[in-house]
Write an enzyme that holds these catalytic residues in place. Structure first.
Site, PDB file in Angstrom:
ATOM      1  N   TYR A   1       0.830  -1.205   0.000  1.00 55.69           N
ATOM      2  CA  TYR A   1       0.000   0.000   0.000  1.00 55.69           C
ATOM      3  C   TYR A   1       0.865   1.256   0.000  1.00 55.69           C
ATOM      4  O   TYR A   1       1.998   1.251   0.453  1.00 55.69           O
ATOM      5  CB  TYR A   1      -0.979   0.010   1.185  1.00 55.69           C
ATOM      6  CG  TYR A   1      -0.342   0.201   2.543  1.00 55.69           C
ATOM      7  CD1 TYR A   1      -0.273   1.459   3.137  1.00 55.69           C
ATOM      8  CD2 TYR A   1       0.188  -0.887   3.243  1.00 55.69           C
ATOM      9  CE1 TYR A   1       0.309   1.631   4.388  1.00 55.69           C
ATOM     10  CE2 TYR A   1       0.763  -0.721   4.490  1.00 55.69           C
ATOM     11  CZ  TYR A   1       0.820   0.543   5.062  1.00 55.69           C
ATOM     12  OH  TYR A   1       1.399   0.714   6.288  1.00 55.69           O
ATOM     13  N   CYS A   2       0.279   2.307  -0.559  1.00 55.67           N
ATOM     14  CA  CYS A   2       0.902   3.628  -0.570  1.00 55.67           C
ATOM     15  C   CYS A   2      -0.078   4.561   0.126  1.00 55.67           C
ATOM     16  O   CYS A   2      -0.889   4.110   0.925  1.00 55.67           O
ATOM     17  CB  CYS A   2       1.182   4.063  -2.005  1.00 55.67           C
ATOM     18  SG  CYS A   2      -0.312   4.159  -3.016  1.00 55.67           S
ATOM     19  N   LYS A   3      -0.049   5.831  -0.192  1.00 54.00           N
ATOM     20  CA  LYS A   3      -0.958   6.762   0.477  1.00 54.00           C
ATOM     21  C   LYS A   3      -2.398   6.603  -0.019  1.00 54.00           C
ATOM     22  O   LYS A   3      -3.324   6.518   0.765  1.00 54.00           O
ATOM     23  CB  LYS A   3      -0.489   8.204   0.272  1.00 54.00           C
ATOM     24  CG  LYS A   3      -1.337   9.217   1.001  1.00 54.00           C
ATOM     25  CD  LYS A   3      -0.770  10.613   0.875  1.00 54.00           C
ATOM     26  CE  LYS A   3      -1.621  11.610   1.644  1.00 54.00           C
ATOM     27  NZ  LYS A   3      -1.076  12.963   1.540  1.00 54.00           N
TER      28      LYS A   3
ATOM     29  N   PHE B   1      -3.303   3.787   2.265  1.00 55.61           N
ATOM     30  CA  PHE B   1      -3.355   4.104   3.693  1.00 55.61           C
ATOM     31  C   PHE B   1      -4.587   4.940   4.014  1.00 55.61           C
ATOM     32  O   PHE B   1      -5.219   4.756   5.057  1.00 55.61           O
ATOM     33  CB  PHE B   1      -2.083   4.843   4.112  1.00 55.61           C
ATOM     34  CG  PHE B   1      -2.045   5.163   5.575  1.00 55.61           C
ATOM     35  CD1 PHE B   1      -1.779   4.177   6.506  1.00 55.61           C
ATOM     36  CD2 PHE B   1      -2.304   6.450   6.030  1.00 55.61           C
ATOM     37  CE1 PHE B   1      -1.751   4.457   7.867  1.00 55.61           C
ATOM     38  CE2 PHE B   1      -2.276   6.751   7.385  1.00 55.61           C
ATOM     39  CZ  PHE B   1      -2.007   5.746   8.306  1.00 55.61           C
TER      40      PHE B   1
END
Length: 122
Positions: free
Chosen positions: A75-77, A104
């Protein structure tokens, strides 16, 4: 890769990711990768996640020697970079990679557990 091995890749909801992580919490073959910058990771992340700061174009080099047979939740932002990096991992021969829908932000909005303050670097 053996012919009986089926690649499993795709985007999963934060809730499904949470269930998957809980189901495999004692499984050393599951790795949760946070590809956000270190300062964002330190401010809050998914419990047990390892920070692999995507570092611009260094992602490919960083994951090249990782175990391709483990299961990865990435996952990233917001989910966009995670989707892109999931594609790179597939190109490099990884078999089980899932990207969290909404990254996130999606996890946080879903009010799922967070952890703060660990470096967790990889």
């Amino acid at each position: 890769m053996s012919e009986s091995k089926k690649d499993q890749m795709g985007t999963i909801s934060p809730q499904d990711a949470f269930k998957f992580i809980k189901k495999h919490e004692n499984d050393s073959n599951l790795v949760v990768l946070d590809v956000r910058p270190r300062d964002e990771f330190a401010a809050g992340h998914i419990p047990g996640a390892k920070n692999l700061d995507y570092d611009g174009h260094q992602f490919r080099k960083k994951v090249l020697n990782m175990d391709k047979d483990k299961k990865y939740i990435i996952y990233c932002k917001s989910g966009v970079r995670g989707e892109y990096f999931m594609g790179i991992m597939k190109e490099l021969g990884f078999h089980h990679v899932y990207n969290i829908l909404g990254g996130f932000v999606g996890w946080n909005i879903s009010k799922l557990p967070l952890e703060e303050g660990k470096s967790g670097g990889h």
